[in-house]
Design an enzyme around this catalytic site. Structure first.
Site, PDB file in Angstrom:
ATOM      1  N   LYS A 114      36.684  33.362  36.987  1.00 31.48           N
ATOM      2  CA  LYS A 114      36.361  33.812  35.618  1.00 31.48           C
ATOM      3  C   LYS A 114      35.267  32.946  35.010  1.00 31.48           C
ATOM      4  CE  LYS A 114      39.005  37.336  34.704  1.00 31.48           C
ATOM      5  NZ  LYS A 114      38.365  38.530  35.167  1.00 31.48           N
ATOM      6  N   LYS A 127      35.338  49.470  45.049  1.00 22.63           N
ATOM      7  CA  LYS A 127      36.607  49.988  44.549  1.00 22.63           C
ATOM      8  C   LYS A 127      36.322  50.868  43.325  1.00 22.63           C
ATOM      9  CE  LYS A 127      40.907  48.003  43.178  1.00 22.63           C
ATOM     10  NZ  LYS A 127      41.621  46.838  42.734  1.00 22.63           N
ATOM     11  N   LYS A 174      35.770  51.910  36.327  1.00 21.94           N
ATOM     12  CA  LYS A 174      35.060  52.511  35.200  1.00 21.94           C
ATOM     13  C   LYS A 174      33.737  51.787  34.950  1.00 21.94           C
ATOM     14  CE  LYS A 174      37.397  54.438  31.550  1.00 21.94           C
ATOM     15  NZ  LYS A 174      38.268  54.368  30.392  1.00 21.94           N
TER      16      LYS A 174
END
Ligand code: SF4
Length: 328
Positions: free
Chosen positions: A114, A194, A197
């Protein structure tokens, strides 16, 4: 029916769900309701750790839950609610953070990842994310968490926090166990990544028939097959993989696969067939969604009811925890 135990699972509010969400999580959520006492949570607080723009959190929550309900997640059988509607989770998060060494958190590969992804927004929430996750699971006394193979280490981290808490303050929290779920990795329309959106390589469950046809026609197939006269390989083709999931006739799909290998069917013809089967497969869900959305307050009242039921369990846990810790 014998209930095996209590399941907890959370999902970030990502708005309208797509085929990847459906095959990867929702179908499993629906199936687990048969055997388990299920607690399903929209983890909006978790979403804050990576979102700087929060204006669509509410709408995304609504749209996601609408899809959940339309797909068969049943508020009569399961507790479906929003994480921030049960404030006890933040209390438990704070208490658990006191038994979680900094080193454990800062060494986690997910935290390092992250930091790489959002170097300008390395907030405390990112570091404490696994502690909030442990609070989510333990607050509802869940003994079972459905996870994919790659998420097992995350759950082990929760268990470590639980063990530490129980060691320091006495046996209080439940060590949750994983329920490994084999979820097919649903690839996007590009056939490479994968389905997601953010990459715009997805098909929404609520897409119209026209939209489904249009999107399916853009799908990447067997990259080695350039002409209809080239024999194809369905095993590496995403259209084939998805068609096997969304069909009422698996035999027919196998037949198409055999024809592909013999080069007696073209990709355009197959895609047209797949699009129609997909439209048909999703029709009940779309109809149910339309029905549920007639009352715009329905989703919110289901979530309010879920939060009320969740708060009963949460309050019990937090009272036990505070008493163990010795808080006055
Ligand atoms: S015919 Fe079908 S299975 Fe074969 S490569 Fe084309 S889309 Fe894929």
């Amino acid at each position: 029916m014998t209930v095996k135990g209590r399941v907890f699972s959370g999902a970030r509010p990502t708005g309208r769900q797509h085929l990847g969400n459906y095959c990867g999580a929702i179908l499993n959520y629906v199936a687990l309701q048969q055997d388990y006492d299920c607690v399903y949570c929209v983890v909006d607080l978790h979403a804050l750790t990576t979102l700087q723009d929060t204006h669509d959190l509410k709408e995304n929550t609504y749209e996601m839950v609408l899809d959940w309900l339309a797909a068969g997640m049943d508020p009569e059988k399961s507790i479906i609610f929003v994480q921030s509607h049960v404030p006890q989770v933040t209390e438990l998060h704070t208490i658990l953070s006191m038994v979680t060494p900094m080193g454990w958190l800062s060494r986690l590969p997910t935290f390092k990842e992250k930091v790489r992804q959002q170097p300008d927004n390395v907030n405390y929430g990112l570091l404490g994310y696994p502690v909030l996750m442990a609070a989510d699971i333990t607050l509802y006394k869940a003994d079972t968490v459905p996870v994919g193979e790659d998420q097992v280490p995350h759950l082990e981290f929760t268990r470590e926090i639980v063990r530490r808490f129980n060691h320091v303050f006495g046996e209080t929290l439940i060590e949750p166990q994983e329920k490994l779920t084999e979820t097919p990795r649903i690839m996007g329309l590009d056939g490479v990544n994968k389905m997601s959106k953010s990459l715009d390589n997805h098909i929404e469950l609520a897409a119209t028939a026209e939209e489904i046809r249009r999107r399916v026609m853009t799908m990447v197939t067997d990259p080695a097959r350039q002409y209809k006269s080239d024999p194809g390989n369905p095993d590496v083709c995403n259209v084939f993989a998805l068609h096997k999931v969304f069909t009422s006739s698996p035999a027919q799909v196998e037949q198409i696969g055999a024809e592909c290998r013999k080069a007696t069917i073209g990709c355009v013809e197959h895609k047209k067939q797949f699009a129609e089967d997909l439209i048909l497969s999703l029709a009940p869900l779309r109809e149910q969604r339309a029905e549920l959305s007639r009352d715009p307050e329905l989703v919110w009242s289901i979530l309010a009811d879920g939060a009320e039921r969740a708060r009963v369990i949460a309050q019990q846990t937090i009272t036990e925890v505070k008493s163990r810790v010795g808080l006055p």
